[in-house]
Scaffold this active site. Structure first.
Site, short mmCIF file in Angstrom:
data_model
loop_
_atom_site.label_atom_id
_atom_site.label_comp_id
_atom_site.label_asym_id
_atom_site.label_seq_id
_atom_site.Cartn_x
_atom_site.Cartn_y
_atom_site.Cartn_z
CB THR A 375 -13.89 -6.13 -17.98
OG1 THR A 375 -13.50 -5.78 -18.68
CG2 THR A 375 -13.69 -5.50 -18.73
CB THR A 393 -13.51 -5.50 -27.98
OG1 THR A 393 -12.11 -5.34 -27.81
CG2 THR A 393 -13.96 -6.69 -27.15
CG ASP A 417 -11.11 -9.51 -21.23
OD1 ASP A 417 -10.04 -8.89 -21.04
OD2 ASP A 417 -12.02 -9.07 -21.95
CB SER A 446 -16.73 -7.81 -20.61
OG SER A 446 -16.54 -6.64 -21.35
CB SER A 447 -14.24 -3.43 -18.26
OG SER A 447 -13.51 -4.12 -17.29
N GLY A 467 -11.08 0.63 -23.82
CA GLY A 467 -10.10 0.99 -22.79
C GLY A 467 -9.95 -0.04 -21.70
N GLY A 468 -10.40 -1.27 -21.95
CA GLY A 468 -10.21 -2.32 -20.94
C GLY A 468 -10.84 -1.93 -19.62
O1 DON Z 1 -14.12 -6.83 -22.43
C1 DON Z 1 -13.24 -6.15 -21.95
O2 DON Z 1 -13.30 -5.62 -20.86
C2 DON Z 1 -11.98 -5.92 -22.74
N1 DON Z 1 -11.74 -7.06 -23.58
C3 DON Z 1 -12.12 -4.64 -23.53
C4 DON Z 1 -10.93 -4.37 -24.41
C5 DON Z 1 -10.74 -2.96 -24.78
O3 DON Z 1 -11.46 -2.09 -24.36
C6 DON Z 1 -9.59 -2.67 -25.69
N2 DON Z 1 -9.38 -1.24 -25.77
N3 DON Z 1 -8.42 -0.60 -25.54
#
Ligand code: DON
Length: 574
Positions: A375, A393, A417, A446-447, A467-468
């Protein structure tokens, strides 16, 4: 002092606009001769450029921007979170710093489940139990010590000044704070900082963060120990205990940064360097690129139904692998060789029906071709050719929405996550498996995909986004937009996107993403098309020309694109 020559300047900027190749409805990228910084907050971008101007390298600038964003972009910039830094140095070395949060030592696989084994809503997203052991300060210090050229104090000083004296909030900054007013009201230490006497801040008012300035001064003096030990460490542990969290001083003491080999792959003559596990970013971007490389995307045409179909299917297959096979490399064996193999991509292409959408629920790990085995982003390039791509983040905006009293440090909710329960979607709708289950000291999958694309060994593109789960597809779109579709960097960032992540079996399509007749063709193929998800915002730089293989404008080597989807960012060079 001579008077500025306005008519001449105006003529120059008209000339500048006329000569960029801009085919879509985008403004020209920001062009500069010596270096470029693109970040999600304009004050942070300016600090980065000042570091470069004074002779600091891209890593020095990245560290200064990292600390500055913790002050001026509190929704995601942070000291209390974690992230990744992908580096390609001027001498050709490529490396990756993992300063992702870790599960506390007292964490357990079922810590978010009730007695009946059901996920307790909100426990992994809000409050102290959602908090992973923060990695950002250790990460910034590791990057600076090994790859930077400037002293710590010089790089933290601008952040301290912004926290101590405050900065004037613009509309974008206020918009961001307004998203969390109700949460700030629930957490007194957050409310004391991010509300103005209990009420939301307004444009033009100043945000002053005295406690955060104190914390930053301790880091400036003592390095990472100023955060993990002493009064700040103690305050984080005390706040955690009071908030029914599980972080102890032992957690803070054992936090370490990992330096890992990045994931690399080749795509149509370009070389992609991106985030390895515990990020799924590099693996999934490369897997999607490997799959679509076998299709004539350019000839099929930008956003033709056929090209979109192939891209959706590639995303579907790659996210299945993401959610089933990947996790923290210290805990699970990630089958990278298999997933990154061009022959595996060929097998997947063979399983993709050219005229019919795949059905996600019928595609499973362990079923051919997915055999069993297991992610806020900123981009910086300096005049030496060092390229730095950083995504860090708090996870959700403003993280767990709790601030450790007297530190000014907002804490992450990165624990969400992890797989709270196999088959139950997390905040980003990701349905994940056992490889990403919670264990003490483990990092959640993570993304985040800080990425560098090079040609003949030299970086040509530096990019990333928040953006998750949609980070991966947004980065992939931008790469395809410049390589396959010849867009300039701003066009590539602006272009509408679509996103598919295996489950749910739905492709989210941006407004104006596909024409109505293309939409119909896709639906006829069996695709389920849905509304757009909240916008990502890319920070991208192209080196050499505004578009790949294009001509530079004058002496400008660096072309920056800030994503207009967020109204706080800035691409700035010198
Ligand atoms: O690591 C990750 O994939 C997530 N925690 C990222 C979080 C994120 O991009 C928040 N933004 N909108």
């Amino acid at each position: 002092m001579s008077k500025p020559n306005y008519p001449l300047k105006l003529a120059a900027s008209i000339a500048l606009l006329c000569c960029f190749t801009a085919n879509a409805a985008s403004v020209a990228p920001v062009a500069a001769e010596h270096g470029m910084v693109v970040s999600a907050q304009h004050l942070a971008s300016k600090i980065g450029v000042e570091v470069l101007k004074k002779g600091g390298n891209a890593v020095d600038a990245a560290v200064a921007v990292g600390y500055a964003l913790a002050v001026v972009y509190p929704a995601a910039g942070n000291l209390g979170g974690g992230g990744f830094m992908t580096l390609q140095l001027a001498d050709g070395r490529k490396t990756f710093l993992d300063f992702r949060e870790k599960a506390p030592l007292a964490a357990t696989a079922d810590m978010y489940l009730d007695q009946d084994g059901k996920v307790i809503k909100g426990l992994s997203t809000n409050g102290y139990l959602a908090v992973g052991v923060p990695g950002t300060v250790a990460g910034m210090e590791a990057a600076r010590a090994k790859y930077g050229s400037r002293g710590r104090a010089a790089l933290i000083a601008p952040a301290i000044a912004l926290a101590e004296r405050g900065f004037v909030l613009e509309t974008g900054d206020v918009d961001m704070l307004l998203t969390a007013t109700a949460d700030f009201r629930k957490d007194a230490p957050s409310g004391a900082i991010f509300l103005n006497k209990g009420e939301p801040f307004k444009t033009g008012e100043k945000l002053v963060q005295k406690d955060l300035a104190k914390t930053l001064r301790l880091i400036s003096k003592l390095g990472a120990d100023g955060f993990y030990k002493g009064s700040v460490g103690r305050a984080i542990v005390n706040a955690s205990v009071a908030g029914k969290g599980i972080i102890t001083q032992a957690d803070l003491d054992q936090y370490t940064v990992r330096e890992l080999a990045p994931v690399e792959c080749d795509y149509r003559g370009y070389h992609v360097v991106s985030a390895p596990p515990p990020s799924s970013g590099g693996v999934v971007i490369c897997e999607i690129l490997n799959i679509v490389e076998g299709y004539p995307l350019k000839e099929l045409g930008f956003r033709s139904a056929q090209a979109v179909h192939y891209q959706i299917e590639a995303m579907r297959h790659a996210y299945l692998d993401r959610n089933s096979y990947l996790g923290d490399p210290d805990y699970v064996k990630n089958p990278l060789e298999r997933l990154l193999d061009k022959a595996y991509a060929e097998k997947i292409r063979a399983a993709i029906n050219p005229s019919k959408a795949g059905v996600s629920k019928d595609m499973k790990p362990g079923v051919e071709p997915h055999e069993g085995s297991n992610t806020t982003h900123y981009s910086i390039v300096d005049h030496w050719g060092n390229a730095v791509s950083v995504t860090y983040t708090l996870n959700g905006w403003f993280g767990a929405k709790v601030t450790a009293a007297k530190t000014g440090v907002l804490l992450n909710n990165e624990m969400d996550d992890f797989t709270a329960k196999v088959g139950v979607p997390n905040m980003y709708g990701l349905v994940q498996g056992q490889t990403n289950s919670i264990a003490p000291g483990k990092r959640p999958l993570s993304s985040m995909s800080p990425t560098i694309v090079s040609k003949d060994g030299k970086p040509v593109m530096v990019l990333g986004t928040p953006g998750g789960s949609r980070i991966i597809t947004a980065v992939t779109h931008a790469i395809l937009n410049v390589i396959d579709y010849g867009m300039n960097v701003q066009e590539a960032v602006d272009a509408p996107r679509f996103h598919q992540q295996w489950l749910p079996d739905l492709t989210n399509v941006d407004v104006f993403g596909v024409s109505p007749d293309t939409r119909k063709l896709l639906i006829d193929m069996g695709h389920n098309l849905g509304a757009p998800q909240p916008a990502n915002h890319l920070a991208a730089i192209l080196v050499g020309a505004p578009s790949l293989g294009g001509k530079p404008h004058g002496n400008n080597q660096f072309y920056g694109a800030n994503d207009p989807r967020r109204n706080t960012g800035l691409a700035l060079g010198y």
